[in-house]
Design an enzyme around this catalytic site. Structure first.
Site, PDB file in Angstrom:
ATOM      1  N   GLU A 166       0.809  -1.235   0.000  1.00 32.20           N
ATOM      2  CA  GLU A 166       0.000   0.000   0.000  1.00 32.20           C
ATOM      3  C   GLU A 166       0.843   1.289   0.000  1.00 32.20           C
ATOM      4  N   TYR A 168       3.404   2.013   2.099  1.00 34.68           N
ATOM      5  CA  TYR A 168       3.965   2.391   3.405  1.00 34.68           C
ATOM      6  C   TYR A 168       5.483   2.134   3.427  1.00 34.68           C
ATOM      7  N   ARG A 216       2.535  -8.758   4.493  1.00 42.03           N
ATOM      8  CA  ARG A 216       1.662  -8.231   3.432  1.00 42.03           C
ATOM      9  C   ARG A 216       2.507  -7.643   2.323  1.00 42.03           C
ATOM     10  N   HIS A 254      -1.516   3.838  -1.822  1.00 35.36           N
ATOM     11  CA  HIS A 254      -2.573   4.817  -1.550  1.00 35.36           C
ATOM     12  C   HIS A 254      -2.523   5.980  -2.538  1.00 35.36           C
ATOM     13  N   GLN A 341     -18.516   4.799   2.564  1.00 35.88           N
ATOM     14  CA  GLN A 341     -19.101   6.017   3.143  1.00 35.88           C
ATOM     15  C   GLN A 341     -18.966   6.128   4.659  1.00 35.88           C
TER      16      GLN A 341
HETATM   17  P1  FAD Z   1     -36.583   6.755   0.392  1.00 40.58           P
HETATM   18  O1  FAD Z   1     -35.515   5.870  -0.069  1.00 40.58           O
HETATM   19  O2  FAD Z   1     -36.981   7.879  -0.495  1.00 40.58           O
HETATM   20  O3  FAD Z   1     -37.876   5.860   0.685  1.00 40.58           O
HETATM   21  C1  FAD Z   1     -39.134   6.394   0.982  1.00 40.58           C
HETATM   22  C2  FAD Z   1     -40.218   5.376   0.621  1.00 40.58           C
HETATM   23  O4  FAD Z   1     -41.464   5.821   1.145  1.00 40.58           O
HETATM   24  C3  FAD Z   1     -40.425   5.219  -0.867  1.00 40.58           C
HETATM   25  O5  FAD Z   1     -40.256   3.853  -1.232  1.00 40.58           O
HETATM   26  C4  FAD Z   1     -41.865   5.678  -1.111  1.00 40.58           C
HETATM   27  O6  FAD Z   1     -42.510   4.900  -2.110  1.00 40.58           O
HETATM   28  C5  FAD Z   1     -42.487   5.437   0.259  1.00 40.58           C
HETATM   29  N1  FAD Z   1     -43.672   6.264   0.542  1.00 40.58           N
HETATM   30  C6  FAD Z   1     -43.764   7.628   0.577  1.00 40.58           C
HETATM   31  N2  FAD Z   1     -45.010   7.995   0.937  1.00 40.58           N
HETATM   32  C7  FAD Z   1     -45.731   6.854   1.151  1.00 40.58           C
HETATM   33  C8  FAD Z   1     -47.060   6.578   1.569  1.00 40.58           C
HETATM   34  N3  FAD Z   1     -47.927   7.539   1.845  1.00 40.58           N
HETATM   35  N4  FAD Z   1     -47.432   5.291   1.665  1.00 40.58           N
HETATM   36  C9  FAD Z   1     -46.582   4.285   1.403  1.00 40.58           C
HETATM   37  N5  FAD Z   1     -45.295   4.493   1.016  1.00 40.58           N
HETATM   38  C10 FAD Z   1     -44.875   5.752   0.904  1.00 40.58           C
HETATM   39  N6  FAD Z   1     -27.119   7.289  -0.770  1.00 40.58           N
HETATM   40  C11 FAD Z   1     -25.979   6.814  -0.338  1.00 40.58           C
HETATM   41  O7  FAD Z   1     -25.769   6.728   0.867  1.00 40.58           O
HETATM   42  N7  FAD Z   1     -25.006   6.382  -1.191  1.00 40.58           N
HETATM   43  C12 FAD Z   1     -25.176   6.437  -2.510  1.00 40.58           C
HETATM   44  O8  FAD Z   1     -24.272   6.041  -3.254  1.00 40.58           O
HETATM   45  C13 FAD Z   1     -26.392   6.935  -3.007  1.00 40.58           C
HETATM   46  N8  FAD Z   1     -26.590   7.025  -4.324  1.00 40.58           N
HETATM   47  C14 FAD Z   1     -27.779   7.486  -4.771  1.00 40.58           C
HETATM   48  C15 FAD Z   1     -27.980   7.565  -6.132  1.00 40.58           C
HETATM   49  C16 FAD Z   1     -29.185   8.010  -6.627  1.00 40.58           C
HETATM   50  C17 FAD Z   1     -29.370   8.103  -8.104  1.00 40.58           C
HETATM   51  C18 FAD Z   1     -30.230   8.369  -5.733  1.00 40.58           C
HETATM   52  C19 FAD Z   1     -31.571   8.823  -6.255  1.00 40.58           C
HETATM   53  C20 FAD Z   1     -30.024   8.310  -4.380  1.00 40.58           C
HETATM   54  C21 FAD Z   1     -28.795   7.896  -3.886  1.00 40.58           C
HETATM   55  N9  FAD Z   1     -28.531   7.847  -2.531  1.00 40.58           N
HETATM   56  C22 FAD Z   1     -27.357   7.361  -2.082  1.00 40.58           C
HETATM   57  C23 FAD Z   1     -29.466   8.417  -1.544  1.00 40.58           C
HETATM   58  C24 FAD Z   1     -30.305   7.358  -0.825  1.00 40.58           C
HETATM   59  O9  FAD Z   1     -30.902   6.473  -1.743  1.00 40.58           O
HETATM   60  C25 FAD Z   1     -31.352   8.067   0.011  1.00 40.58           C
HETATM   61  O10 FAD Z   1     -30.722   8.966   0.879  1.00 40.58           O
HETATM   62  C26 FAD Z   1     -32.162   7.095   0.827  1.00 40.58           C
HETATM   63  O11 FAD Z   1     -32.838   6.179  -0.013  1.00 40.58           O
HETATM   64  C27 FAD Z   1     -33.208   7.823   1.689  1.00 40.58           C
HETATM   65  O12 FAD Z   1     -33.881   6.842   2.421  1.00 40.58           O
HETATM   66  P2  FAD Z   1     -35.329   7.032   3.009  1.00 40.58           P
HETATM   67  O13 FAD Z   1     -35.710   5.699   3.546  1.00 40.58           O
HETATM   68  O14 FAD Z   1     -35.361   8.187   3.934  1.00 40.58           O
HETATM   69  O15 FAD Z   1     -36.274   7.429   1.790  1.00 40.58           O
HETATM   70  P1  NAP Z   2     -27.121  17.567  -2.985  1.00 45.08           P
HETATM   71  O1  NAP Z   2     -25.863  16.848  -2.840  1.00 45.08           O
HETATM   72  O2  NAP Z   2     -27.612  18.413  -1.886  1.00 45.08           O
HETATM   73  O3  NAP Z   2     -26.994  18.437  -4.301  1.00 45.08           O
HETATM   74  C1  NAP Z   2     -28.023  19.244  -4.768  1.00 45.08           C
HETATM   75  C2  NAP Z   2     -27.519  20.120  -5.918  1.00 45.08           C
HETATM   76  O4  NAP Z   2     -28.580  20.930  -6.365  1.00 45.08           O
HETATM   77  C3  NAP Z   2     -26.400  21.020  -5.516  1.00 45.08           C
HETATM   78  O5  NAP Z   2     -25.437  20.971  -6.546  1.00 45.08           O
HETATM   79  C4  NAP Z   2     -27.036  22.404  -5.428  1.00 45.08           C
HETATM   80  O6  NAP Z   2     -25.991  23.202  -5.879  1.00 45.08           O
HETATM   81  C5  NAP Z   2     -28.229  22.312  -6.368  1.00 45.08           C
HETATM   82  N1  NAP Z   2     -29.418  23.032  -5.926  1.00 45.08           N
HETATM   83  C6  NAP Z   2     -29.951  23.109  -4.682  1.00 45.08           C
HETATM   84  N2  NAP Z   2     -31.091  23.839  -4.689  1.00 45.08           N
HETATM   85  C7  NAP Z   2     -31.280  24.254  -5.969  1.00 45.08           C
HETATM   86  C8  NAP Z   2     -32.280  25.028  -6.614  1.00 45.08           C
HETATM   87  N3  NAP Z   2     -33.308  25.546  -5.956  1.00 45.08           N
HETATM   88  N4  NAP Z   2     -32.155  25.243  -7.946  1.00 45.08           N
HETATM   89  C9  NAP Z   2     -31.117  24.740  -8.624  1.00 45.08           C
HETATM   90  N5  NAP Z   2     -30.143  23.987  -8.067  1.00 45.08           N
HETATM   91  C10 NAP Z   2     -30.224  23.739  -6.746  1.00 45.08           C
HETATM   92  O7  NAP Z   2     -28.301  16.594  -3.315  1.00 45.08           O
HETATM   93  P2  NAP Z   2     -28.427  15.412  -4.353  1.00 45.08           P
HETATM   94  O8  NAP Z   2     -27.423  15.462  -5.431  1.00 45.08           O
HETATM   95  O9  NAP Z   2     -29.861  15.432  -4.738  1.00 45.08           O
HETATM   96  O10 NAP Z   2     -28.171  14.141  -3.493  1.00 45.08           O
HETATM   97  C11 NAP Z   2     -29.075  13.809  -2.437  1.00 45.08           C
HETATM   98  C12 NAP Z   2     -28.376  13.038  -1.377  1.00 45.08           C
HETATM   99  O11 NAP Z   2     -28.090  11.726  -1.846  1.00 45.08           O
HETATM  100  C13 NAP Z   2     -27.082  13.718  -1.050  1.00 45.08           C
HETATM  101  O12 NAP Z   2     -27.137  14.278   0.233  1.00 45.08           O
HETATM  102  C14 NAP Z   2     -26.064  12.655  -1.168  1.00 45.08           C
HETATM  103  O13 NAP Z   2     -25.326  12.491   0.026  1.00 45.08           O
HETATM  104  C15 NAP Z   2     -26.813  11.365  -1.464  1.00 45.08           C
HETATM  105  N6  NAP Z   2     -26.068  10.716  -2.522  1.00 45.08           N
HETATM  106  C16 NAP Z   2     -24.885  10.206  -2.220  1.00 45.08           C
HETATM  107  C17 NAP Z   2     -24.122   9.659  -3.194  1.00 45.08           C
HETATM  108  C18 NAP Z   2     -22.769   9.077  -2.853  1.00 45.08           C
HETATM  109  O14 NAP Z   2     -22.069   8.644  -3.728  1.00 45.08           O
HETATM  110  N7  NAP Z   2     -22.376   9.017  -1.614  1.00 45.08           N
HETATM  111  C19 NAP Z   2     -24.542   9.630  -4.498  1.00 45.08           C
HETATM  112  C20 NAP Z   2     -25.782  10.181  -4.793  1.00 45.08           C
HETATM  113  C21 NAP Z   2     -26.523  10.742  -3.792  1.00 45.08           C
HETATM  114  P3  NAP Z   2     -25.966  24.762  -5.997  1.00 45.08           P
HETATM  115  O15 NAP Z   2     -26.666  25.271  -4.770  1.00 45.08           O
HETATM  116  O16 NAP Z   2     -24.532  25.147  -6.089  1.00 45.08           O
HETATM  117  O17 NAP Z   2     -26.678  25.053  -7.262  1.00 45.08           O
HETATM  118 FE1  SF4 Z   3     -17.668   0.395   4.448  1.00 43.18          FE
HETATM  119 FE2  SF4 Z   3     -19.995  -0.626   5.230  1.00 43.18          FE
HETATM  120 FE3  SF4 Z   3     -19.830   0.654   2.906  1.00 43.18          FE
HETATM  121 FE4  SF4 Z   3     -18.714  -1.757   3.258  1.00 43.18          FE
HETATM  122  S1  SF4 Z   3     -20.896  -1.264   3.298  1.00 43.18           S
HETATM  123  S2  SF4 Z   3     -17.769  -0.019   2.285  1.00 43.18           S
HETATM  124  S3  SF4 Z   3     -18.006  -1.605   5.343  1.00 43.18           S
HETATM  125  S4  SF4 Z   3     -19.516   1.531   4.910  1.00 43.18           S
END
Ligand code: FAD
Ligand code: NAP
Ligand code: SF4
Length: 675
Positions: A166, A168, A216, A254, A341
């Protein structure tokens, strides 16, 4: 029932026996430096020993002050420090396990003023220039390794792992990249490899014959000036002769700019390199990186690619990985999805290590799912990660849980995330929670958008709102036109997208959408050879350090994508510390352009009108995808509270800013443990 005869077979080392082929790889948790951390570490490792890990390796412990990761980081050069580890070794032994302590000298990767190196060459990932070790310093450092191993033995460890990969200190001696000495510790390869060989000899002499020494060894440095295959093979033989018991294999320094453990990396990709190395030595050889399920572990051991499989993060995700494999419950393994994460991103952010899919990791003493004595009738609305987490914890504890989701499957937004090339690992999280819902008899009601009236009528003791979010809309003239879409339209509804695209928003979802739109269906995350071509390395290691030219063909984008954000400064600031660079490089290679510090003015047939530094500009484009963050969805809250229902809100429904699956799952687990 799935069986794993090779993976679960014991391994006889002559003087001791490993109960199976699962080595829990070294991970720094930050408990090492936390007050009361050794007690918590003892519980952490004891759970992994009870879960039948074959041989546990601790996080790296420095053999002297200059070898530490940072000022105040863990070291072992006194008996007092060794005695602090006794609780750990006892706890592991009481639970039938074996544990080795990793001795890690960081060399030029030390973030402190005592940082030293084979030469005075600063690492590109460090702000400190190392002091070159003198001949006397080197002899003293070798003696420090030996003393550290002797102290580890005194503390009750069954062995040590000498960290030689790695990038080191040891690696810094073996590679010409970091060793420009002209004395007996540099120059020819024979001289550059003298340091690790002398370390192993000294350690063996210090600890006697019946003590495990894992070395390692870096098989594939993945940096210019790294070792050739011939050098790796010569070093392996010399380490064997010097007295090692097991050779573990490391991949990538790294400072390498090739991903080796992120989610984009195909599972088990480097086992082929270990298999090549295994032919060079007689000692048991360990393979590592992106091995996260027992089927793959079985295949690797059964095919003879390695004798042992090292899994580090998978043991954060599930302490019972091996026990579940043995008991025919592999479907209940909580799989590490390689997101980094809550583990590596925390480590590099100075926070306590944990796990996105298992918030109990490193919290074993303060987050426990204790059976309830007063079962409650609970409704959970929303089967996203927050709802799944709270439902399974509550049901496991003995509560009666009904889980509703409006959608036809569980997973919430994880079903959208898994559409991103390389994020298919989220399927494992959905699979795990699905099986846990069945195991703990949660009543799951899908296709059911539940109303407040229905919840009130069923007289639940508690209603948990895990309803997630709604995507934020763009509020400018023309935003309602058919060529303006939300990321859900693109990723979930699969609406057709043009050849030229503007993405509004530079957060995680903006990046993911850009990756999706520029990928062209290559799916290299599932194809080791293709992944290697994409990133410019060679799995047969026919070149020094395994480096080759990146294939331009693998970076061709089917679309021209432009990203925008309103805030000033560089893009990508909110991406993961240890994975963001991978996404940034990928989009750069695919020709994605980015504009910050803009204001959006309107959308019309010409494209997106925006202003930058007071000047109005137009981006001609066929499609505009809005990834502008999200707002909480909790439309049921008011009516439920008015009816006197006990309401709890978690995940995105509670707070949409800085939401991710890590927080959603942790929110659910904490509420589930408390209720
Ligand atoms: P949600 O996942 O939004 O779930 C809410 C659920 O509630 C939904 O299934 C909806 O159908 C249901 N619901 C709402 N209202 C009702 C109702 N009245 N009755 C019944 N059901 C209902 N996070 C990461 O940590 N790492 C990532 O790499 C990552 N990548 C992402 C990539 C993308 C493209 C997206 C869109 C998201 C990503 N996220 C990632 C974010 C992550 O998916 C969300 O932060 C997470 O799913 C939020 O969880 P939640 O349970 O609060 O809500
Ligand atoms: P986000 O990270 O908060 O980004 C939102 C983007 O929208 C920012 O670039 C912001 O930038 C812009 N924005 C905010 N308000 C706006 C408005 N009114 N009009 C136009 N632009 C606006 O949110 P997200 O991309 O939706 O992701 C949601 C969550 O999912 C995040 O918190 C993230 O942690 C999680 N997620 C994680 C991963 C991962 O790989 N770990 C991947 C996907 C999602 P400006 O204000 O500069 O315009
Ligand atoms: Fe790290 Fe857990 Fe994500 Fe695996 S699932 S990479 S142990 S945070």
């Amino acid at each position: 029932m799935q069986q794993y005869p090779h993976f679960l077979a014991p391994l006889d080392l002559g003087f001791t026996k490993l109960r199976n082929r699962a080595l829990m790889g070294s991970m720094h948790t930050a408990l090492e430096e936390t007050e009361g951390g050794f007690n918590r570490l003892a519980t952490f490792y004891a759970e992994r020993a009870r879960g039948e890990a074959g041989l546990i390796v601790t996080g790296g412990i420095a053999p002297n002050p200059s070898g530490r990761v940072f000022t105040g980081a863990a070291k072992m050069d006194t008996e007092h420090e060794a005695d602090e580890h006794r609780g750990i070794t006892k706890a592991v032994h009481d639970n039938g396990g074996l544990i080795a302590m990793q001795i890690l000298h960081t060399g030029r990767y030390g973030y402190h003023r005592d940082c030293v190196g084979a030469s005075e060459l600063q690492a590109p990932i460090n702000f400190v220039k190392p002091k070159k070790l003198s001949h006397e310093d080197i002899l003293k450092t070798i003696a420090d390794y030996a003393q550290c191993a002797r102290l580890a033995q005194h503390a009750g460890y069954d062995g040590v792992e000498i960290m030689g990969s790695e990038g080191y200190l040891i690696n810094q001696f073996t590679a010409s990249r970091t060793n420009n000495r002209d004395d007996e510790w540099g120059g020819s390869y024979e001289k550059r490899m003298r340091f690790p060989v002398e370390v192993v000899k000294a350690v063996r002499k210090a600890v006697g014959e019946k003590f495990i020494i894992i070395y390692r060894l870096s098989l594939l440095d993945l940096v210019d000036g790294g070792s050739t295959w011939e050098e790796v093979a010569v070093l392996g033989k010399a380490i064997e002769a010097a007295g090692a018991t097991i050779i573990n294999t490391g991949i990538g320094w790294h400072e390498a700019r090739i991903p080796t453990i992120a989610m984009v990396v195909p599972r088990g990709i480097f086992a082929a390199v270990t298999a090549k190395f295994k032919k060079e030595v007689k000692l048991p050889v360990v393979t590592s990186n992106r091995i996260n399920n027992p089927d793959l572990a079985e295949q690797i051991i059964a095919s003879g690619q390695a004798d042992l499989v090292s899994m580090a993060r998978p043991f954060l995700a599930d302490a019972d990985f091996v026990a579940k494999s043995r008991a025919g419950k592999a479907h209940l393994i909580n799989t590490c999805i390689a997101c980094n994460q809550a583990c590596l991103d925390h480590t590099f952010g100075g926070k306590l290590t944990s796990c996105l899919v298992n918030p109990r990791a490193c919290n074993e003493t303060n987050l426990n799912y204790v059976p309830t004595t007063t079962p409650r009738k609970v409704a959970v609305v929303g089967a996203g990660p927050a709802g799944l987490s709270v439902s399974t914890v509550l049901a496991e504890r003995g509560h009666q849980v009904t889980l509703f989701d409006a959608y036809d499957k569980i997973g919430g937004q994880l079903n959208v995330a898994r559409e991103i090339p390389s994020k298919r690992e989220f399927d494992e999280t959905i699979r795990y929670f699905g099986n846990m819902l069945t195991e703990h008899k949660v009543a799951v009601k899908l296709n059911k958008k539940v109303s407040a009236a229905e919840l009130i009528a069923e007289k639940f003791d508690d209603v948990i709102l895990a309803t997630g979010i709604v995507p934020r809309k763009l509020n400018i003239p023309g935003a309602e036109s058919s060529n303006v879409m939300s990321y859900l339209d693109v990723l979930r509804e699969k609406k057709p997208v043009g050849k030229s695209v503007a993405i509004i928003g530079g957060g995680g979802i903006g990046y993911d959408t850009a990756l999706y739109l520029t990928d062209g269906g290559r799916e290299t995350w599932a194809k080791p050879e293709e992944f290697a071509k994409e990133w410019g390395f060679d799995l047969t290691v026919s070149t020094p350090a395994g480096l080759t030219q990146k294939s331009a063909e693998h970076h061709k984008s089917p679309r021209q994508v432009t990203m925008f954000k309103r805030s000033k400064g560089k893009f990508g600031g909110t991406l993961g510390k240890t994975t963001g660079w991978v996404h940034k490089i990928t989009l750069e290679e695919r020709g994605v352009t980015q504009f910050s510090n803009v204001t959006y003015e309107k959308v019309d047939a010409q494209g997106l009108h925006y202003a930058q530094k007071g000047e109005t500009k137009i981006l001609p484009c066929e499609t505009i995808v809005v990834c502008a963050g999200q707002e909480p969805l909790r439309e049921l809250e008011g009516d439920l509270l008015a009816a006197g229902v006990s309401v709890h809100i978690i995940g995105g429904a509670k707070e949409a800013g800085e939401l991710d699956a890590k927080r959603a799952i942790a929110d659910g687990a904490e509420l589930g443990a408390r209720l």
